[in-house]
Design a protein around this motif. Structure first.
Motif, PDB file in Angstrom:
ATOM      1  N   GLU A  54      -1.484   0.467  -9.971  1.00 22.61           N
ATOM      2  CA  GLU A  54      -2.553   0.774  -9.021  1.00 22.61           C
ATOM      3  C   GLU A  54      -3.861   0.758  -9.795  1.00 22.61           C
ATOM      4  O   GLU A  54      -3.998   1.471 -10.791  1.00 22.61           O
ATOM      5  CB  GLU A  54      -2.345   2.149  -8.379  1.00 22.61           C
ATOM      6  CG  GLU A  54      -1.137   2.228  -7.478  1.00 22.61           C
ATOM      7  CD  GLU A  54      -0.920   3.625  -6.906  1.00 22.61           C
ATOM      8  OE1 GLU A  54      -1.503   4.600  -7.437  1.00 22.61           O
ATOM      9  OE2 GLU A  54      -0.165   3.739  -5.936  1.00 22.61           O
ATOM     10  N   SER A  96      -1.328  -1.749  -4.260  1.00 19.27           N
ATOM     11  CA  SER A  96      -0.484  -1.718  -5.449  1.00 19.27           C
ATOM     12  C   SER A  96       0.057  -3.101  -5.771  1.00 19.27           C
ATOM     13  O   SER A  96       0.455  -3.846  -4.879  1.00 19.27           O
ATOM     14  CB  SER A  96       0.688  -0.761  -5.236  1.00 19.27           C
ATOM     15  OG  SER A  96       0.220   0.534  -4.944  1.00 19.27           O
ATOM     16  N   GLN A 152       0.854  -1.174   0.000  1.00 21.17           N
ATOM     17  CA  GLN A 152       0.000   0.000   0.000  1.00 21.17           C
ATOM     18  C   GLN A 152       0.899   1.236   0.000  1.00 21.17           C
ATOM     19  O   GLN A 152       1.492   1.584   1.011  1.00 21.17           O
ATOM     20  CB  GLN A 152      -0.904  -0.021   1.234  1.00 21.17           C
ATOM     21  CG  GLN A 152      -2.050   0.916   1.145  1.00 21.17           C
ATOM     22  CD  GLN A 152      -3.079   0.652   2.231  1.00 21.17           C
ATOM     23  OE1 GLN A 152      -2.943  -0.255   3.033  1.00 21.17           O
ATOM     24  NE2 GLN A 152      -4.099   1.466   2.266  1.00 21.17           N
ATOM     25  N   VAL A 153       0.997   1.893  -1.164  1.00 21.50           N
ATOM     26  CA  VAL A 153       1.831   3.075  -1.307  1.00 21.50           C
ATOM     27  C   VAL A 153       1.065   4.302  -0.827  1.00 21.50           C
ATOM     28  O   VAL A 153       1.588   5.140  -0.117  1.00 21.50           O
ATOM     29  CB  VAL A 153       2.290   3.256  -2.776  1.00 21.50           C
ATOM     30  CG1 VAL A 153       3.102   4.531  -2.938  1.00 21.50           C
ATOM     31  CG2 VAL A 153       3.091   2.059  -3.219  1.00 21.50           C
ATOM     32  N   ARG A 154      -0.210   4.369  -1.247  1.00 21.46           N
ATOM     33  CA  ARG A 154      -1.078   5.470  -0.823  1.00 21.46           C
ATOM     34  C   ARG A 154      -2.210   4.896   0.005  1.00 21.46           C
ATOM     35  O   ARG A 154      -2.606   3.752  -0.172  1.00 21.46           O
ATOM     36  CB  ARG A 154      -1.647   6.205  -2.043  1.00 21.46           C
ATOM     37  CG  ARG A 154      -0.585   6.896  -2.865  1.00 21.46           C
ATOM     38  CD  ARG A 154      -1.155   7.676  -4.032  1.00 21.46           C
ATOM     39  NE  ARG A 154      -1.822   6.809  -4.989  1.00 21.46           N
ATOM     40  CZ  ARG A 154      -3.019   7.069  -5.524  1.00 21.46           C
ATOM     41  NH1 ARG A 154      -3.682   8.156  -5.199  1.00 21.46           N
ATOM     42  NH2 ARG A 154      -3.559   6.244  -6.385  1.00 21.46           N
ATOM     43  N   SER A 155      -2.757   5.677   0.860  1.00 21.94           N
ATOM     44  CA  SER A 155      -3.832   5.236   1.749  1.00 21.94           C
ATOM     45  C   SER A 155      -5.029   4.740   0.943  1.00 21.94           C
ATOM     46  O   SER A 155      -5.540   5.443   0.074  1.00 21.94           O
ATOM     47  CB  SER A 155      -4.252   6.398   2.656  1.00 21.94           C
ATOM     48  OG  SER A 155      -5.277   5.976   3.517  1.00 21.94           O
TER      49      SER A 155
END
Length: 137
Positions: free
Chosen positions: A125, A105, A98-101
């Protein structure tokens, strides 16, 4: 001191034992000094690109310089299918992260054809191309 048999005498197993023992001691000594010898041989026999892979997809997959050049001009957020037209199936898939909330990914690794110790890791993503990074092993 080892004596060399006079010419005309045959070398028998009894005469060769000191040479065999000396060779074995030399080999053991070299392995002991190196310390990594057997481990490096074992590592070289196993696939080196599998480190960190969750699943091997295509064991013979490699990325050529031409494919890399084409991929580097693909804009972010392009559909995953457009990237796959260039690179085909990956060598392996890496664990999701999880790169962004709130966005999971996917990552895929492609070894370079000219240096398999270098991999290109592609990030997706929501089935869109999100970028890449190089991974050096």
């Amino acid at each position: 001191m080892v004596s060399i048999p006079p010419q005309g005498d045959k070398i028998t197993l009894a005469n060769a034992k000191p040479f065999i023992a000396g060779g074995l001691l030399l080999a053991i000594g070299l392995l002991a000094i190196d310390g990594q010898g057997p481990r490096q041989w074992l590592r070289a026999a196993s696939p080196q690109n599998a480190e960190g892979c969750e699943k091997i997809v295509q064991s013979t997959a490699q990325l050529s310089r031409e494919q890399l050049a084409q991929l580097l001009v693909v804009p972010e957020r392009d559909p995953k299918e457009n990237v796959r037209k260039i690179v085909a199936e990956p060598y392996c898939s890496l664990p999701q992260l999880q790169v962004r909330s709130g966005v999971v990914s996917e990552r895929e690794a492609y070894p370079m054809a000219w240096d398999p110790a270098v991999q290109l890791v592609i990030l997706y993503e929501n089935d869109e191309y999100a970028g890449y990074r190089f991974r050096f092993q």
